[in-house]
Design a protein around this motif. Structure first.
Motif, short mmCIF file in Angstrom:
data_model
loop_
_atom_site.label_atom_id
_atom_site.label_comp_id
_atom_site.label_asym_id
_atom_site.label_seq_id
_atom_site.Cartn_x
_atom_site.Cartn_y
_atom_site.Cartn_z
N UNK A 162 35.43 -12.90 -22.24
CA UNK A 162 35.06 -12.63 -20.86
C UNK A 162 34.07 -11.47 -20.87
N UNK A 163 32.91 -11.68 -20.25
CA UNK A 163 31.91 -10.61 -20.16
C UNK A 163 31.83 -10.15 -18.70
N UNK A 164 31.97 -8.82 -18.50
CA UNK A 164 31.89 -8.26 -17.15
C UNK A 164 30.53 -7.58 -16.96
N UNK A 165 29.93 -7.81 -15.79
CA UNK A 165 28.70 -7.10 -15.45
C UNK A 165 28.77 -6.74 -13.97
N UNK A 166 27.95 -5.81 -13.55
CA UNK A 166 27.96 -5.44 -12.13
C UNK A 166 26.61 -4.87 -11.72
N UNK A 167 26.39 -4.78 -10.41
CA UNK A 167 25.14 -4.18 -9.92
C UNK A 167 25.27 -2.67 -9.76
N UNK A 168 26.45 -2.14 -10.07
CA UNK A 168 26.69 -0.70 -9.89
C UNK A 168 26.15 0.11 -11.05
N UNK A 169 26.19 -0.47 -12.26
CA UNK A 169 26.07 0.37 -13.44
C UNK A 169 24.72 0.33 -14.12
N UNK A 170 23.86 -0.61 -13.73
CA UNK A 170 22.51 -0.60 -14.27
C UNK A 170 21.77 0.64 -13.77
N UNK A 171 20.56 0.86 -14.32
CA UNK A 171 19.78 2.04 -13.94
C UNK A 171 19.50 2.10 -12.44
N UNK A 172 19.46 0.91 -11.76
CA UNK A 172 19.20 0.83 -10.32
C UNK A 172 20.38 1.34 -9.50
N UNK A 173 21.60 1.32 -10.08
CA UNK A 173 22.75 1.99 -9.48
C UNK A 173 23.11 1.58 -8.06
N UNK A 174 23.18 0.26 -7.79
CA UNK A 174 23.54 -0.17 -6.43
C UNK A 174 25.07 -0.24 -6.29
#
Lengths: 484, 484
Positions: free
Chosen positions: B294-306
């Motif tokens: 299972x791979x988790x990703x999110x829009x919170x943690x990239x450099x864009x930090x949303x």
């Protein structure tokens, strides 16, 4: 080394125990399948479209989003617009003003950060003011937890209250699956109480007491009572006297009152009004120390139906500070709820006011949607009550009618033969014959030997005559085929 | 009847067992308190602002949101704009085109409805294409579950895998609290494995094997292994060889590999690259039947930090269809994740391309943020390594440096006297003296007798000299005061 891999029987049995209709609703899958067939092979079915009377999802049925709400969301997402002159011609003046007010509530106007885990403080202030104005009793922003719709806070409360399978929650039957599912997932004992169909689906206090005492005599520690008002799937709105009885019952029996009030704005009969349980409790003179009460609301279930935005709140009152700290801890696990949902929840609780540019349009839209629901409900209730063996209580709120169908023994036998619940058998036949999708009562629970279906009042009104005529024709043929 | 009310000792002990720092972080509260004092009584502290090096929340630190992302979100929230001529001058042409493409993916262009519980199919197609292009291996949209950030899918997997306290999960120490918290909440046994600080926080296969065997010998059924890459709080990026060892380990030991890959875009050293565990496994020749991943990703943690948008996904591979059905069932409990987060996740996985109007600005912004992180990390690592008793591994990715501090015995005794962890004592002193907030290593776990703190590389660069000089002065005085 041979790899056996992850097998289903090695999973958490509480997950396995979750009813399959959640992830695998045979009727919804069949509807999807028929829809595909209609598109690829026109004429393959005796109808040319699927009509979903199963989904409490207004915008998927063609309802347009509220303009003011979406204007404010767009401006808050891209605040750069507020500095452009073109914006004044593209957006209404009160949406612009509101977006500015909201942006000022964010520390550093940064709408891209995590918020406080209960939600942005200034938005909670607005929501608390909205609740206070609705109830005429004070509301404290510190009691508000903003959430991604109503499911996460229900999950949180189950985490908090349920220790093991000896802990139980009183839950209405019929009820939509949110509460029962999370009870199963947490391993709680479901203590059912039966809504009184003969009184339009009100709460029978004698049955409530009987079920509580019965559960206690079996060693169940009953922690709380779920009430859904306005009702899902029943469409019933509780009378004040019934609400007072429920408040006293929870107080006397030391139960947390879990009040699902997500349909609070959807009342479409002049004879009833929505009263929050907190308002009822306060008007009885009960304060913080007298009753533990959680009220759930969301942006999905009002007439505006912003289901995809996942906004919601729970208002937690009558919890001491130590207990509240534990609620806070569980809420903080997922950081915070989504900001668009938080903003939208504040708009729902503080819509355009008299004098605002959007006010007239907003009111007109609201009245138009609710009166459409009302007309649709009335037409459906009237139709269903004319069908052989069907009785249907008046729909007063929420989005549903929930008629009872006395199915012939032959139909029940045929259902058993195809390994289906009788009401699912009926609903599947309805789908295959007419393209109309309803939800069988067995999904919500019902008194043994009775059969129901839930039908939304959301279809576009121009489709009503078609729905009604197809339904009547289907039912007549069905009863003819299976008559005992 | 006397009412005793809801008491804290009647709550679920698993909730009570959750670490208090989640809901009640003494340092964060003290920082808030000092901030208020600075505002109301200027001059009351020896500094005039609180500098948060504790929060992985870039936009709360002044970072501006990405323009393209927000343009598309605004247009999708209020599609009426797409029909107005002014829109062409207000929005970039590729944002307009992208919004149109996205709206076409919604059945009936209705962005206000609940989506499929895994998320809008067309958005999952885009995300799957982005994953395939990142990995050079195929990705199936049916394996993607769109989520409200990374917390809900982690919670889902814990629900699925953990039956009772005999079930355990291997979890890195140090690690951020998401995994350990949900393990506590589900009553799982935490099987810790210790990241190897001497090798820049890589995974030591011998320790992993030792911990697994030790847990098994105690009767623990180990279900899975959490790996966080790039690391939080360590800032380490795993080397490919280490990743291959981990894949083989999970395969041989029949463990579900839970890969936290939320910082995949934040690599700021030329010597390392991000490789997803799926890419590593596929490049080793392992297919669906060989490893559950299972791979988790999110829009919170990239450099864009949303962070506030709560978008995310999990990619579930190597689960058989029966098991997958159970994942689906748990996901469906909360209907669907928020639509803005779903859209944003699709933008993250499919950003502006060469030739698009926004491409140059997008790339410039990305490079500027990541190179700022890199410079900040380098300055911090260099500074910390010059401090007495402090050693700090190179930061290669994510948003953090995680130095080790050898605290004098006197400081440890003083901490014990004030009933505080020694590293929390150090961090609190730092806060009181300089206004700088860091997170003590004890929050993440660390080898007994070692002390650390996590410091983000997010501060605006113009503040770096101030942070560095204050930190150095503080540390010198602190060591002087407590020198053995």
């Amino acid at each position: 080394m041979p790899r056996c891999g992850l097998t289903v029987d090695s999973l958490n049995p509480k997950v396995l125990a979750l009813a399959d209709h959640l992830g695998d609703d045979a009727i919804a899958r069949r509807a999807q399948c028929i829809q595909n067939e209609i598109e690829t092979k026109p004429g393959s079915h005796p109808f040319d479209e699927i009509i979903y009377c199963s989904l409490s999802n207004p915008q998927s049925m063609g309802q347009q989003p509220n303009k003011f709400f979406r204007e404010v969301l767009a401006l808050c997402n891209y605040p750069h617009l507020l500095e452009q002159s073109e914006t004044n011609s593209l957006f209404s003046s009160d949406a612009i003003a509101r977006a500015r007010e909201i942006l000022d509530l964010f520390p550093g106007r940064a709408t891209g950060g995590y918020s406080h885990c209960q939600g942005i403080e200034g938005l909670r202030d607005i929501i608390a003011a909205g609740i206070a104005s609705r109830d005429n009793f004070p509301c404290n922003a510190e009691d508000i937890f903003l959430t991604d719709g109503a499911a996460p806070p229900v999950h949180m409360m189950m985490h908090l209250l349920i220790r093991d399978q000896k802990d139980g929650i009183l839950c209405p039957i019929p009820s939509h699956s949110l509460y029962t599912s999370y009870m199963v997932l947490q391993g709680a004992t479901l203590v059912p109480y039966y809504l009184d169909e003969s009184r339009g689906w009100g709460v029978s206090m004698s049955d409530l007491k009987k079920q509580l005492d019965g559960a206690r005599s079996m060693g169940v520690v009953v922690r709380g009572l779920v009430v859904i008002n306005p009702g899902n799937p029943t469409g019933h709105v509780l009378v004040e006297e019934n609400q007072r009885e429920i408040v006293d019952f929870c107080r006397n029996e030391d139960l947390v009152l879990l009040a699902d009030e997500v349909y609070q704005e959807n009342i479409y009969t002049d004879e009833k009004k929505f009263h929050s349980f907190k308002k009822i409790a306060r008007s009885m003179g009960y304060g913080e120390g007298d009753i533990s009460l959680v009220s759930f609301h969301s942006v999905s279930n009002g007439y505006y139906g912003e289901c995809g935005r996942r906004g919601g709140y729970m208002e937690v009152t009558g919890f001491n500070s130590e207990v509240k700290k534990q609620v806070y801890k569980v809420a903080s696990l997922s950081s915070c709820s989504n900001i668009s949902g938080q903003i939208l929840m504040s708009l729902v609780m503080n819509p355009p006011r008299v004098g605002d540019e959007s006010y007239t349009a907003y009111q007109a839209e609201r009245d138009s949607i609710l009166s459409s629901f009302a007309r649709c409900a009335e037409a459906m209730v009237c139709t269903f009550n004319r069908l052989e063996g069907v009785t249907c209580s008046k729909a007063e709120g929420a989005m549903f009618v929930f008629p009872s169908v006395r199915l012939p023994k032959k139909a029940i036998a045929a259902a058993e033969e195809s390994n289906t619940q009788p009401d699912a058998f009926y609903a599947l036949r309805l789908l295959e014959t007419t393209g109309i999708v309803v939800v069988p009562g067995s999904v919500f629970g019902q008194i043994h030997g009775t059969w129901h279906f839930r039908c939304t009042v959301l279809p576009q009104e121009e489709k009503l005559p078609l729905i009604i005529s197809r339904f009547m024709a289907f039912h007549e043929v069905f009863m003819e085929e299976f008559r005992d």
